[in-house]
Scaffold this motif. Structure first.
Motif, short mmCIF file in Angstrom:
data_model
loop_
_atom_site.label_atom_id
_atom_site.label_comp_id
_atom_site.label_asym_id
_atom_site.label_seq_id
_atom_site.Cartn_x
_atom_site.Cartn_y
_atom_site.Cartn_z
N GLY A 184 4.67 -1.61 7.75
CA GLY A 184 5.69 -0.66 7.32
C GLY A 184 6.94 -1.32 6.78
O GLY A 184 7.95 -0.65 6.55
N GLU A 185 6.89 -2.65 6.56
CA GLU A 185 8.05 -3.37 6.05
C GLU A 185 8.01 -3.43 4.53
O GLU A 185 6.95 -3.59 3.92
N LYS A 186 9.19 -3.30 3.91
CA LYS A 186 9.29 -3.41 2.46
C LYS A 186 8.80 -4.78 2.01
O LYS A 186 9.13 -5.80 2.62
N LEU A 187 7.99 -4.81 0.95
CA LEU A 187 7.55 -6.09 0.40
C LEU A 187 8.76 -6.84 -0.14
O LEU A 187 9.55 -6.31 -0.92
N SER A 188 8.92 -8.09 0.29
CA SER A 188 10.06 -8.89 -0.14
C SER A 188 9.76 -10.35 0.15
O SER A 188 8.74 -10.69 0.77
N LYS A 189 10.67 -11.19 -0.29
CA LYS A 189 10.55 -12.61 0.01
C LYS A 189 10.56 -12.82 1.52
O LYS A 189 9.83 -13.65 2.07
N GLN A 190 11.41 -12.03 2.22
CA GLN A 190 11.55 -12.18 3.67
C GLN A 190 10.27 -11.78 4.41
O GLN A 190 9.98 -12.31 5.48
N THR A 191 9.52 -10.84 3.85
CA THR A 191 8.27 -10.42 4.50
C THR A 191 7.05 -11.12 3.88
O THR A 191 5.92 -10.67 4.04
N LEU A 192 7.33 -12.23 3.17
CA LEU A 192 6.29 -13.11 2.63
C LEU A 192 5.36 -12.39 1.65
O LEU A 192 4.14 -12.58 1.66
N ALA A 193 5.95 -11.55 0.82
CA ALA A 193 5.16 -10.85 -0.20
C ALA A 193 4.57 -11.85 -1.18
O ALA A 193 5.25 -12.78 -1.63
N ALA A 194 3.31 -11.67 -1.53
CA ALA A 194 2.63 -12.59 -2.44
C ALA A 194 3.13 -12.41 -3.87
O ALA A 194 3.46 -11.29 -4.28
N PRO A 195 3.20 -13.50 -4.64
CA PRO A 195 3.59 -13.38 -6.05
C PRO A 195 2.58 -12.55 -6.82
O PRO A 195 1.40 -12.46 -6.46
N VAL A 196 3.04 -11.92 -7.90
CA VAL A 196 2.16 -11.13 -8.77
C VAL A 196 1.10 -12.04 -9.39
O VAL A 196 1.39 -13.17 -9.79
N GLU A 219 6.36 13.01 -11.45
CA GLU A 219 6.47 14.13 -10.51
C GLU A 219 5.42 14.07 -9.41
O GLU A 219 5.56 14.75 -8.38
N ARG A 220 4.39 13.27 -9.58
CA ARG A 220 3.38 13.10 -8.52
C ARG A 220 3.95 12.37 -7.30
O ARG A 220 3.29 12.27 -6.28
N LEU A 221 5.16 11.85 -7.44
CA LEU A 221 5.77 11.05 -6.37
C LEU A 221 6.98 11.75 -5.74
O LEU A 221 7.73 11.13 -4.99
N VAL A 222 7.15 13.03 -6.02
CA VAL A 222 8.33 13.75 -5.53
C VAL A 222 8.41 13.67 -4.00
O VAL A 222 7.44 13.93 -3.28
N GLY A 223 9.59 13.27 -3.53
CA GLY A 223 9.86 13.25 -2.10
C GLY A 223 9.28 12.08 -1.33
O GLY A 223 9.44 12.00 -0.11
N ILE A 224 8.60 11.17 -2.01
CA ILE A 224 7.97 10.04 -1.33
C ILE A 224 8.86 8.80 -1.44
O ILE A 224 9.17 8.36 -2.55
N ARG A 225 9.26 8.25 -0.30
CA ARG A 225 10.16 7.09 -0.32
C ARG A 225 9.44 5.77 -0.07
O ARG A 225 9.93 4.72 -0.48
N THR A 226 8.30 5.80 0.60
CA THR A 226 7.53 4.58 0.82
C THR A 226 6.05 4.89 0.66
O THR A 226 5.60 6.01 0.92
N LEU A 227 5.31 3.88 0.22
CA LEU A 227 3.85 3.97 0.13
C LEU A 227 3.26 2.61 0.51
O LEU A 227 3.86 1.57 0.19
N PRO A 228 2.11 2.59 1.16
CA PRO A 228 1.48 1.30 1.49
C PRO A 228 1.00 0.58 0.23
O PRO A 228 0.46 1.21 -0.68
N SER A 229 1.23 -0.71 0.18
CA SER A 229 0.78 -1.49 -0.97
C SER A 229 -0.71 -1.77 -0.90
O SER A 229 -1.35 -2.05 -1.92
N SER A 230 -1.29 -1.71 0.30
CA SER A 230 -2.73 -1.93 0.45
C SER A 230 -3.48 -0.70 -0.04
O SER A 230 -2.93 0.40 -0.14
#
Length: 311
Positions: free
Chosen positions: A239-251, A294-305
């Motif tokens: 549930g953590e935002k993907l970032s450098k701090q959470t060791l997100a993999a490069p594109v 508009e398919r994303l209305v009201g959604i603040r987070t989504l799993p990257s997996s």
């Protein structure tokens, strides 16, 4: 890509503004693609701005790496890339305006002093106003803060609805120039958005709580308020935002088409199966024509997996 994927300029001007603190990761790419598609769907101009103002956090070569990744995915800025590190004089001018109107004041407080005496707000301790009416005797003000109030700052986000924030009680007087002499993000982003004529800001919902501060500064400086659209933030399995701090993999630049499809699936754009064999140009052309935020209305987070597509 540039202008040839869209019709004549509509007056819409959007941007993607990464910080070069490391390679581009999936979460940042979502903001890049979303802002690009929204601009091009509206026959607009899309710009890239490098937010390299926080020099201690910037990684040598990261800006070039980010631009190379965007290029590999077919995402090209319609105008030369703007670098915040070259814009200090513009930020100084904005600060002088805030100082001359009495909206900004010097502050000598350390983070520890604030934490020891403050209530918690939306983003940590709320500044208690220690230096609002003058620096305590024997101290020196090194940072500059903007004086806030509790009048509600309101805006309607295209996806997240109407947002209201009372800055004084929820955020506190916020820093616009840091004690180390660097300008804060909140001031720089406002100054640069008006300099580049940005009309629409499409970015991640992690910046939703920053928006009222930026609107407050826009009003103080007499600037245009752009329209906002905050996309869901990609989070990991914890549930953590993907970032450098959470060791997100490069594109993954080696499979640009499948990487784009993964982003489109994350954004719930439902790309057709035949695009699996398409080029980045073909995928982007389809995505521009069929952009449905508009398919994303009201959604603040989504799993990257769960958004992987075939290579």
């Amino acid at each position: 890509m540039r202008k040839n994927l869209s019709q004549p300029d509509s007056g819409y001007r959007g941007r993607f503004a990464p910080s070069p603190t490391g390679p581009l990761h999936f979460g940042s790419l979502v903001a890049a693609v979303g802002s690009y598609l929204d601009a091009k769907h509206h026959q607009g101009t899309w710009l890239v701005r490098m937010e390299d103002l926080d020099t201690p956090r910037c990684v040598p070569g990261a800006a070039e790496n980010i631009l190379r990744t965007l290029d590999a995915l077919g995402l090209h800025s319609d105008e030369p890339v703007l670098y915040q590190s070259l814009r200090t004089a513009a930020y100084e001018d904005a600060l002088r305006k805030l100082q001359s109107s009495g909206a900004a004041y010097p502050c000598c407080c350390t983070r520890k002093e604030i934490a020891d005496s403050a209530m918690n707000g939306l983003e940590g301790p709320v500044y208690p106003g220690t230096c609002r009416n003058g620096i305590p005797a024997g101290r020196e003000g090194r940072a500059w803060r903007v004086r806030t109030n509790n009048n509600p700052v309101e805006f309607c986000d295209a996806l997240q609805g109407c947002i209201t924030q009372r800055l004084e009680s929820e955020i506190g007087d916020f820093v616009v120039k840091r004690a180390d002499g660097l300008f804060a993000y909140q001031l720089a982003v406002v100054v640069d958005d008006v300099f580049q004529g940005i009309t629409h800001i499409v970015r991640g919902s992690d910046l939703l709580d920053s928006t009222p501060r930026q609107i407050y500064l826009q009003h103080l400086l007499g600037l245009h308020v752009p329209q906002y659209l905050h996309l869901p933030v990609a989070v990991n399995d914890s549930g953590e935002k993907l970032s450098k701090q959470t060791l997100a993999a490069p594109v993954d630049e080696t499979h640009p088409a499948s990487t784009l499809l993964r982003v489109l699936n994350f954004l719930r754009q439902q790309p057709p199966q035949e695009l699996v064999r398409g080029s980045t140009k073909t995928i982007l052309e389809w995505a521009i024509q069929n952009w449905h935020p508009e398919r994303l209305v009201g959604i603040r987070t989504l799993p990257s997996s769960g958004t992987n597509s075939q290579k």
